[in-house]
Motif scaffolding. Structure first.
Motif, PDB file in Angstrom:
ATOM      1  N   ALA A  44       0.995  -1.314   0.008  1.00 17.53           N
ATOM      2  CA  ALA A  44      -0.081  -0.018   0.010  1.00 17.53           C
ATOM      3  C   ALA A  44       0.741   0.949  -0.061  1.00 17.53           C
ATOM      4  N   CYS A  45       0.405   2.221   0.600  1.00 15.96           N
ATOM      5  CA  CYS A  45       1.166   3.568   0.419  1.00 15.96           C
ATOM      6  C   CYS A  45       2.617   3.578   1.008  1.00 15.96           C
ATOM      7  N   CYS A  46       2.710   2.875   2.146  1.00 18.32           N
ATOM      8  CA  CYS A  46       3.992   2.482   2.603  1.00 18.32           C
ATOM      9  C   CYS A  46       5.082   2.335   1.572  1.00 18.32           C
ATOM     10  N   ALA A  47       4.529   1.569   0.644  1.00 16.99           N
ATOM     11  CA  ALA A  47       5.563   1.037  -0.551  1.00 16.99           C
ATOM     12  C   ALA A  47       6.183   2.191  -1.161  1.00 16.99           C
ATOM     13  N   SER A  81       5.051  -3.574   3.365  1.00 15.86           N
ATOM     14  CA  SER A  81       4.971  -2.225   3.109  1.00 15.86           C
ATOM     15  C   SER A  81       3.568  -2.015   2.900  1.00 15.86           C
ATOM     16  N   GLY A  82       2.711  -2.028   4.180  1.00 24.09           N
ATOM     17  CA  GLY A  82       1.404  -1.518   3.777  1.00 24.09           C
ATOM     18  C   GLY A  82       0.339  -2.367   4.816  1.00 24.09           C
ATOM     19  N   ARG A  83      -0.810  -1.986   4.550  1.00 18.41           N
ATOM     20  CA  ARG A  83      -1.929  -2.771   5.122  1.00 18.41           C
ATOM     21  C   ARG A  83      -2.062  -4.124   4.611  1.00 18.41           C
ATOM     22  N   VAL A  84      -2.361  -5.222   5.412  1.00 15.83           N
ATOM     23  CA  VAL A  84      -2.885  -6.597   5.164  1.00 15.83           C
ATOM     24  C   VAL A  84      -4.046  -6.864   5.305  1.00 15.83           C
ATOM     25  N   MET A 108       6.577  -3.015   7.948  1.00 17.32           N
ATOM     26  CA  MET A 108       6.620  -1.512   7.634  1.00 17.32           C
ATOM     27  C   MET A 108       5.313  -0.796   7.996  1.00 17.32           C
ATOM     28  N   GLY A 109       5.314   0.154   9.010  1.00 15.97           N
ATOM     29  CA  GLY A 109       4.141   0.952   9.121  1.00 15.97           C
ATOM     30  C   GLY A 109       3.285   0.426  10.155  1.00 15.97           C
ATOM     31  N   ALA A 110       2.385   1.590  10.440  1.00 11.27           N
ATOM     32  CA  ALA A 110       1.295   1.142  11.604  1.00 11.27           C
ATOM     33  C   ALA A 110       0.285   0.085  11.134  1.00 11.27           C
ATOM     34  N   CYS A 111       0.047   0.232   9.833  1.00  8.28           N
ATOM     35  CA  CYS A 111      -1.133  -0.629   9.461  1.00  8.28           C
ATOM     36  C   CYS A 111      -0.691  -2.310   9.628  1.00  8.28           C
ATOM     37  N   GLY A 116      -3.235   0.207  12.447  1.00  8.45           N
ATOM     38  CA  GLY A 116      -3.243   1.437  11.783  1.00  8.45           C
ATOM     39  C   GLY A 116      -4.481   2.303  11.989  1.00  8.45           C
ATOM     40  N   VAL A 117      -4.626   3.129  11.177  1.00 11.43           N
ATOM     41  CA  VAL A 117      -5.954   4.055  11.071  1.00 11.43           C
ATOM     42  C   VAL A 117      -7.044   3.244  10.332  1.00 11.43           C
ATOM     43  N   PHE A 118      -6.744   1.974   9.707  1.00  8.09           N
ATOM     44  CA  PHE A 118      -7.818   1.223   9.250  1.00  8.09           C
ATOM     45  C   PHE A 118      -8.165   0.033   9.979  1.00  8.09           C
ATOM     46  N   ASN A 119      -8.239   0.207  11.341  1.00  3.57           N
ATOM     47  CA  ASN A 119      -8.423  -1.091  12.293  1.00  3.57           C
ATOM     48  C   ASN A 119      -9.960  -1.393  12.161  1.00  3.57           C
ATOM     49  N   GLY A 138       5.340   4.094  12.431  1.00  2.00           N
ATOM     50  CA  GLY A 138       4.764   5.290  11.625  1.00  2.00           C
ATOM     51  C   GLY A 138       3.835   5.138  10.527  1.00  2.00           C
ATOM     52  N   CYS A 139       3.326   6.323  10.220  1.00  2.00           N
ATOM     53  CA  CYS A 139       2.334   6.212   9.296  1.00  2.00           C
ATOM     54  C   CYS A 139       2.350   7.345   8.130  1.00  2.00           C
ATOM     55  N   PRO A 140       3.134   7.241   7.258  1.00  2.00           N
ATOM     56  CA  PRO A 140       3.833   6.081   6.883  1.00  2.00           C
ATOM     57  C   PRO A 140       5.193   6.625   7.388  1.00  2.00           C
ATOM     58  N   PRO A 141       5.947   5.560   7.549  1.00  2.00           N
ATOM     59  CA  PRO A 141       7.519   5.520   8.287  1.00  2.00           C
ATOM     60  C   PRO A 141       8.304   6.444   7.132  1.00  2.00           C
TER      61      PRO A 141
HETATM   62  S1  SF4 Z   1       0.720   2.874   7.856  1.00  2.00           S
HETATM   63 FE1  SF4 Z   1      -0.119   4.646   6.797  1.00  2.00          FE
HETATM   64  S2  SF4 Z   1       1.186   4.902   4.877  1.00  2.00           S
HETATM   65 FE2  SF4 Z   1       1.492   2.877   5.397  1.00  2.00          FE
HETATM   66  S3  SF4 Z   1      -0.071   1.577   4.603  1.00  2.00           S
HETATM   67 FE3  SF4 Z   1      -0.969   2.355   6.492  1.00  2.00          FE
HETATM   68  S4  SF4 Z   1      -2.092   4.124   5.953  1.00  2.00           S
HETATM   69 FE4  SF4 Z   1      -0.511   3.807   4.393  1.00  2.00          FE
END
Ligand code: SF4
Length: 180
Positions: A44-47, A81-84, A108-111, A116-119, A138-141
């Motif tokens: 996802a975006c972390c990538a 790198s991103g949400r699963v 990598m990342g909170a998701c 993360g924010v998409f819990n 981090g979001c994103p790190p």
């Molecule tokens: S941690 Fe943030 S940047 Fe990374 S996949 Fe989740 S929403 Fe996207």
């Protein structure tokens, strides 16, 4: 030197400066930690942040990590790198199982680590379906944070903890024994 041009303290000093001794295990760990091949894989975006670590600003080629491989059979590091999603987890697990030992994983990342924010019900943290060696928060790190995580991984690889993930996680077959 062998003809007697150096003796005593001078000879000791010369040998200390010119000769390095080590063990085969430490030499292999040094080489392994400086030649990790990450998998070409993004979620996802972390990538997008992950991609930048091979560019000029961070340039992880300095640490021997730059050769991203297109096949899990040629890679020994997977960076999640991103949400699963629930749907994606078994696919990632299969890719991970196709990598050869010794192999490593960075979440990598909170998701990826905690949803993360998409819990919500559709996502799963990476620790629930595969062993993770390093978590990068981090979001994103920032790319610097990922580079820090990569150097942490290098420390682990070059340290004494060099067993495969089965030993590290007390696993049998392809199953981790949680809490072991
Ligand atoms: S941690 Fe943030 S940047 Fe990374 S996949 Fe989740 S929403 Fe996207």
């Amino acid at each position: 030197m062998l003809r007697g041009s150096l003796e005593g303290d001078d000879l000791d000093r010369y040998v200390e400066q010119a000769v390095m001794t080590t063990t085969l295990d430490r030499a292999v760990a040094w080489a392994q930690g400086n030649s990790i091949y990450p998998l070409t894989f993004g979620l996802a975006c972390c990538a997008i942040e992950m991609m930048s670590i091979v560019a000029a600003r961070l340039d992880i080629a300095r640490f021997g990590f730059e050769a991203f491989r297109a096949s899990p059979r040629q890679a020994d590091l997977i960076i999640l790198s991103g949400r699963v999603s629930m749907k994606m987890a078994p696919v990632i697990r299969r890719i991970y199982d196709q990598m050869l030992e010794p192999k490593f994983a960075i979440s990598m990342g909170a998701c990826c680590s905690s949803m993360g924010v998409f819990n919500n019900y559709a996502l799963v943290p990476s620790d629930k379906f595969m062993p993770i060696d390093v978590h990068v928060p981090g979001c994103p790190p920032r790319p610097e944070a990922l580079a820090h995580g990569i150097l942490k991984l290098r420390d682990k690889v070059q340290g004494t903890d060099r067993e495969g993930w089965r030993e590290r996680y007390g696993a049998v077959g392809t199953e981790e024994i949680l809490g072991a």
